[in-house]
Design a protein around this motif. Structure first.
Motif, PDB file in Angstrom:
ATOM      1  N   TRP A 256       0.830  -1.206   0.000  1.00 28.06           N
ATOM      2  CA  TRP A 256       0.000   0.000   0.000  1.00 28.06           C
ATOM      3  C   TRP A 256       0.868   1.261   0.000  1.00 28.06           C
ATOM      4  N   ALA A 257       1.916   1.263   0.820  1.00 27.96           N
ATOM      5  CA  ALA A 257       2.813   2.421   0.870  1.00 27.96           C
ATOM      6  C   ALA A 257       3.492   2.632  -0.473  1.00 27.96           C
ATOM      7  N   LEU A 258       3.921   1.536  -1.089  1.00 23.18           N
ATOM      8  CA  LEU A 258       4.573   1.615  -2.396  1.00 23.18           C
ATOM      9  C   LEU A 258       3.625   2.180  -3.444  1.00 23.18           C
ATOM     10  N   TRP A 259       2.414   1.656  -3.491  1.00 26.04           N
ATOM     11  CA  TRP A 259       1.451   2.108  -4.508  1.00 26.04           C
ATOM     12  C   TRP A 259       1.229   3.616  -4.429  1.00 26.04           C
ATOM     13  N   LYS A 260       0.966   4.121  -3.227  1.00 29.07           N
ATOM     14  CA  LYS A 260       0.643   5.548  -3.093  1.00 29.07           C
ATOM     15  C   LYS A 260       1.830   6.418  -3.494  1.00 29.07           C
ATOM     16  N   ALA A 261       3.022   6.062  -3.034  1.00 25.68           N
ATOM     17  CA  ALA A 261       4.198   6.888  -3.316  1.00 25.68           C
ATOM     18  C   ALA A 261       4.669   6.757  -4.763  1.00 25.68           C
ATOM     19  N   PHE A 262       4.539   5.557  -5.324  1.00 32.68           N
ATOM     20  CA  PHE A 262       5.033   5.283  -6.677  1.00 32.68           C
ATOM     21  C   PHE A 262       4.078   5.823  -7.747  1.00 32.68           C
ATOM     22  N   CYS A 263       2.776   5.707  -7.484  1.00 33.20           N
ATOM     23  CA  CYS A 263       1.779   6.075  -8.500  1.00 33.20           C
ATOM     24  C   CYS A 263       1.159   7.449  -8.279  1.00 33.20           C
ATOM     25  N   HIS A 264       1.156   7.930  -7.036  1.00 31.28           N
ATOM     26  CA  HIS A 264       0.484   9.199  -6.743  1.00 31.28           C
ATOM     27  C   HIS A 264       1.321  10.084  -5.826  1.00 31.28           C
ATOM     28  N   PRO A 265       2.556  10.388  -6.204  1.00 26.32           N
ATOM     29  CA  PRO A 265       3.358  11.287  -5.368  1.00 26.32           C
ATOM     30  C   PRO A 265       2.718  12.669  -5.321  1.00 26.32           C
ATOM     31  N   VAL A 266       2.736  13.282  -4.156  1.00 24.06           N
ATOM     32  CA  VAL A 266       2.168  14.617  -4.005  1.00 24.06           C
ATOM     33  C   VAL A 266       3.060  15.625  -4.722  1.00 24.06           C
ATOM     34  N   GLU A 267       2.444  16.488  -5.494  1.00 19.78           N
ATOM     35  CA  GLU A 267       3.213  17.491  -6.230  1.00 19.78           C
ATOM     36  C   GLU A 267       4.028  18.343  -5.269  1.00 19.78           C
ATOM     37  N   GLY A 268       5.305  18.483  -5.565  1.00 19.46           N
ATOM     38  CA  GLY A 268       6.200  19.243  -4.703  1.00 19.46           C
ATOM     39  C   GLY A 268       6.835  18.415  -3.600  1.00 19.46           C
ATOM     40  N   GLN A 269       6.399  17.154  -3.462  1.00 19.28           N
ATOM     41  CA  GLN A 269       6.953  16.288  -2.419  1.00 19.28           C
ATOM     42  C   GLN A 269       7.513  15.000  -3.025  1.00 19.28           C
ATOM     43  N   GLU A 270       8.104  15.150  -4.195  1.00 21.48           N
ATOM     44  CA  GLU A 270       8.629  13.980  -4.896  1.00 21.48           C
ATOM     45  C   GLU A 270       9.768  13.319  -4.131  1.00 21.48           C
ATOM     46  N   GLU A 271      10.601  14.122  -3.472  1.00 15.07           N
ATOM     47  CA  GLU A 271      11.698  13.533  -2.688  1.00 15.07           C
ATOM     48  C   GLU A 271      11.163  12.695  -1.541  1.00 15.07           C
ATOM     49  N   GLU A 272      10.106  13.167  -0.900  1.00 18.49           N
ATOM     50  CA  GLU A 272       9.501  12.408   0.186  1.00 18.49           C
ATOM     51  C   GLU A 272       8.911  11.104  -0.349  1.00 18.49           C
ATOM     52  N   ALA A 273       8.300  11.150  -1.523  1.00 20.60           N
ATOM     53  CA  ALA A 273       7.760   9.927  -2.127  1.00 20.60           C
ATOM     54  C   ALA A 273       8.871   8.920  -2.391  1.00 20.60           C
ATOM     55  N   GLN A 274      10.013   9.385  -2.863  1.00 18.88           N
ATOM     56  CA  GLN A 274      11.144   8.493  -3.110  1.00 18.88           C
ATOM     57  C   GLN A 274      11.661   7.892  -1.811  1.00 18.88           C
ATOM     58  N   ARG A 275      11.638   8.682  -0.735  1.00 18.20           N
ATOM     59  CA  ARG A 275      12.070   8.159   0.563  1.00 18.20           C
ATOM     60  C   ARG A 275      11.142   7.036   1.020  1.00 18.20           C
ATOM     61  N   VAL A 276       9.828   7.242   0.865  1.00 20.02           N
ATOM     62  CA  VAL A 276       8.860   6.230   1.275  1.00 20.02           C
ATOM     63  C   VAL A 276       9.041   4.953   0.455  1.00 20.02           C
ATOM     64  N   ILE A 277       9.238   5.112  -0.847  1.00 20.46           N
ATOM     65  CA  ILE A 277       9.466   3.942  -1.703  1.00 20.46           C
ATOM     66  C   ILE A 277      10.704   3.183  -1.234  1.00 20.46           C
ATOM     67  N   HIS A 278      11.771   3.911  -0.957  1.00 18.03           N
ATOM     68  CA  HIS A 278      13.006   3.264  -0.490  1.00 18.03           C
ATOM     69  C   HIS A 278      12.762   2.512   0.816  1.00 18.03           C
ATOM     70  N   GLU A 279      12.041   3.154   1.761  1.00 19.99           N
ATOM     71  CA  GLU A 279      11.766   2.509   3.044  1.00 19.99           C
ATOM     72  C   GLU A 279      10.954   1.231   2.835  1.00 19.99           C
ATOM     73  N   ALA A 280       9.971   1.285   1.953  1.00 17.89           N
ATOM     74  CA  ALA A 280       9.130   0.106   1.709  1.00 17.89           C
ATOM     75  C   ALA A 280       9.916  -1.007   1.030  1.00 17.89           C
ATOM     76  N   LEU A 281      10.773  -0.647   0.086  1.00 17.40           N
ATOM     77  CA  LEU A 281      11.539  -1.658  -0.645  1.00 17.40           C
ATOM     78  C   LEU A 281      12.592  -2.326   0.231  1.00 17.40           C
TER      79      LEU A 281
END
Length: 283
Positions: A256-281
């Protein structure tokens, strides 16, 4: 639909709840995406869906929040009244009691370990509440609590656009692992959006949980993504230990964490989305 302005809200209150027309109305900073939120005097708030997709959540919250509240260890929004659609605004809307608190952040929390424990205790209490009559996960809550496979096409589309094939393989490996199991128990209550914007802190401690528009009954994995979106290290471990779930549940939560960050990153918070993806992976 035209923008939801303070003048519009003042007009709606005057027309439908004239007993509150004398109270000052002002927008809440960072009032949310799904809804626009306004102060109504010192003790109440007004929430109006920002679009048709979010409108069904109003009546659901009005009905269910008073039924859930007595069984929960922390305050949740208390409905006071429900506004009707009108010529000026096409959806139902809500008046709630105001809950004091700041949006959860590391700076606002005095003890992250206690925060993790308190949040786990809240979720355990929520998951134990009788689900009779509860709405099964579906379109009304964007399938929170439903099968992750609902969003497989979005993941596959995002993967097709990913040029780093090594990275794509890691994403695919986790996603397939998350899809490989399903919740085998009876459906249980889920909040549907356990994110920092819906967790209020007061005096350094978790003080309330808000925005139950994503509630439903189903697989609680969607409620555990906070372990990767906000909690880290020992605090994540404490949170996981406090909840009685198996490894398959936590893998679905990572999905679930991967899906949200990978498919729907919040505009302007792309770095945070990448951090979440890394944590999940890497978990």
């Amino acid at each position: 639909m035209k923008s939801i302005s303070t003048s519009l809200v003042q007009h709606l209150i005057a027309a439908q709840f004239p007993q509150y027309a004398h109270l000052p109305i002002s927008p809440v900073p960072f009032g949310g995406h799904d809804n626009r939120t306004f102060h109504l005097g010192p003790d109440m708030s007004i929430r109006l869906p920002s679009g048709a997709a979010y409108a069904p959540k109003v009546e659901k919250e009005q009905y269910w929040l008073p039924k859930l509240a007595p069984f929960l260890p922390l305050p949740i929004p208390k409905p006071i009244a429900m506004g009707k659609p009108s010529a000026d605004y096409p959806y139902q809307w809500s008046i709630y009691s105001w809950i004091e608190g700041e949006t959860a952040s590391v700076d606002h929390i005095s003890d992250m370990t206690k925060f993790a424990t308190d949040l786990a205790s809240f979720l355990k209490a929520l998951h134990k509440i009788d689900t009779t009559g509860g709405l099964v996960a579906g379109a009304h809550n964007f399938y929170r609590g439903g099968p992750l496979r609902t969003y497989d096409s979005e993941i596959q589309h995002a993967l097709a656009l990913t040029q780093d094939k090594s990275y794509a393989k890691k994403v695919t490996r986790l996603w397939e692992a998350a899809l490989s199991s399903t919740w085998q128990g009876a459906p249980i209550w889920v909040h549907g959006d356990v994110a920092i914007g819906n967790l209020l802190v007061k005096d350094g401690h978790l003080a309330a949980i808000i925005d139950f528009g994503g509630m439903g009954i189903g697989d609680p994995a969607c409620d555990l993504v906070i372990a990767w979106t906000f909690l880290k290290g020992q605090c994540r471990a404490v949170f996981q230990k406090a909840l009685p779930f198996d490894e398959a549940m936590w893998i679905r939560a990572r999905g679930w964490a991967l899906w949200k960050a990978f498919c729907h990153p919040v505009e302007g918070q792309e770095e945070e989305a990448q951090r979440v993806i890394h944590e999940a992976l890497e978990a």
